[in-house]
Design a protein around this motif. Structure first.
Motif, short mmCIF file in Angstrom:
data_model
loop_
_atom_site.label_atom_id
_atom_site.label_comp_id
_atom_site.label_asym_id
_atom_site.label_seq_id
_atom_site.Cartn_x
_atom_site.Cartn_y
_atom_site.Cartn_z
N HIS A 80 6.42 -4.73 0.52
CA HIS A 80 6.76 -4.00 -0.70
C HIS A 80 7.01 -4.91 -1.90
O HIS A 80 7.16 -4.41 -3.02
CB HIS A 80 7.99 -3.09 -0.55
N HIS B 262 6.02 -4.59 7.63
CA HIS B 262 5.03 -3.51 7.69
C HIS B 262 4.09 -3.60 6.50
O HIS B 262 4.38 -3.10 5.42
CB HIS B 262 5.71 -2.14 7.80
N ARG C 185 0.33 -2.48 -2.32
CA ARG C 185 1.20 -2.33 -1.15
C ARG C 185 0.78 -3.27 0.00
O ARG C 185 1.58 -3.58 0.87
CB ARG C 185 1.18 -0.86 -0.72
ZN LIG Z 1 8.26 0.84 3.61
#
Ligand SMILES: [Zn+2]
Length: 349
Positions: free
Chosen positions: A195, A216, A227
């Motif tokens: 992020h 992630h 992202r």
């Molecule tokens: Zn997230």
């Protein structure tokens, strides 16, 4: 029969889902689904303790995630001030303490805990606490307080925070963000760059000298949005011996999946493996890929690869890696061993 893979999933919003969506992670997925409307409360539920254990998902990075008031998510608890964010985050931390009173769960805060969970004769799920978006840290010096509370990874951004540019909101680290990087270095926290805006990412790598991961994130080459990670970012993470958790969210696996009809069948484990292979090729080895599903993180089963019904189906991902030609030792690394290496290095004794 060969032993099941020991799986580490580096990103799940268990506390947010419990406290905001009313989902009890101690329940099996089938029970949660039975209590919710057919399309779920934020997508169809994928996660529950019995399902973790059925799939041998043995370590989960459990997030503290609080929602800014600008977030369009229908969540009913949001924050405007740092103090409000802190309060919501403390509730989530308290929830994890409660969850750990379940005999099937334990918190991992140091290497001894890690060893205990790995070797436990009766399988348990170990939780490593990850703060996603650092706004609940009112001032950078508070990092010690959060560390004492059990937080071991901090991601400064979600969208933009008081600390960092983030998804959809590019920009540098703020002055507070720079201080936070120094405080996190001193406190030996793990930095989660998922992020973070690119500009903030590069500054953070300069200022922070500890362990860096992406809990992630997928490959920007295939899904070109801010992202995901650029090749240069992936190379920088490899250089720091970090691990990148693959997100099992179709919108992050296949470019414009939602815009193209959101067909669950259109994405498979093979798509995840394409992302992983790309990272392995850049790295020259398989040591930097892991799993970071983000299951039930604002999407449900309907937006995950076609082989996934519940989190227990992650176990089958090992077979898909074998079919794709990965060697057994490499598969065990990707399924969990690579994350274990990072934890073993970064957790306190
Ligand atoms: Zn997230």
């Amino acid at each position: 029969m060969t032993a099941p893979y020991f799986i580490v999933d580096a990103h799940e919003d268990l506390a947010f889902n419990a406290l905001v969506l009313g989902r009890d992670p101690r329940r099996a997925v089938v029970e949660t689904r039975a209590q919710e409307p057919p399309k779920g409360v934020d997508g169809i539920a994928t996660v529950g303790l019995p399902d973790f254990l059925a799939g041998n998902v043995r370590i989960v990075f459990a997030t503290i995630y609080v929602s800014p008031h600008t977030n369009p998510n229908p969540a009913n608890k949001t924050y405007q001030t740092a103090e409000q964010a802190q309060t919501l985050a403390q509730e989530q931390l308290a929830f994890y303490a409660l969850l750990a009173s379940d005999p099937r769960v334990s918190l991992i805060t140091n290497r001894a805990d890690l060893k205990r969970v790995i070797e436990s004769p009766k399988p348990q799920v170990g939780l490593v606490i990850l703060m996603e978006g650092a706004d609940p840290i009112v001032k950078p010096q508070d990092i010690d307080k959060w560390r004492e509370g059990g937080v071991r990874l901090v991601g400064p951004a979600w969208s933009q925070t008081r600390y960092s540019g983030g998804t959809g909101k590019p920009g540098p680290l703020t002055n507070l963000g720079k201080q936070l990087m120094r405080e996190m270095s001193r406190a030996k926290m793990i930095l989660d760059i998922s992020h973070m805006a690119e500009e903030s990412f590069w500054q953070a790598l300069e200022l922070f000298d500890g362990t860096v991961v992406a809990s992630h994130s997928n490959v920007r080459k295939f899904v070109p949005t801010d992202r995901q990670l650029s090749d240069e970012m992936i190379r920088a993470l490899v250089k720091r011996d970090g691990v990148i958790g693959a997100v099992f969210y179709n919108q992050f696996l296949r470019h414009q999946w939602r815009q193209n009809g959101a067909d669950k069948q259109a994405v498979s484990f093979a798509t995840v493996i394409e992302h992983m292979k790309y990272i392995c090729d850049l790295a020259g080895n398989t040591r930097h890929c892991g799993i970071g599903t983000d299951f039930d993180g604002g999407f449900g089963m309907e937006a995950t690869p076609r082989e996934i019904d519940t989190v227990s189906d992650l176990q089958k991902f090992g077979g898909a890696l074998a079919d794709a030609g990965f060697a057994d030792a490499d598969i065990r690394g990707i399924m969990g061993g690579n994350w274990l290496r990072v934890l073993d290095r970064a957790l306190p004794t």
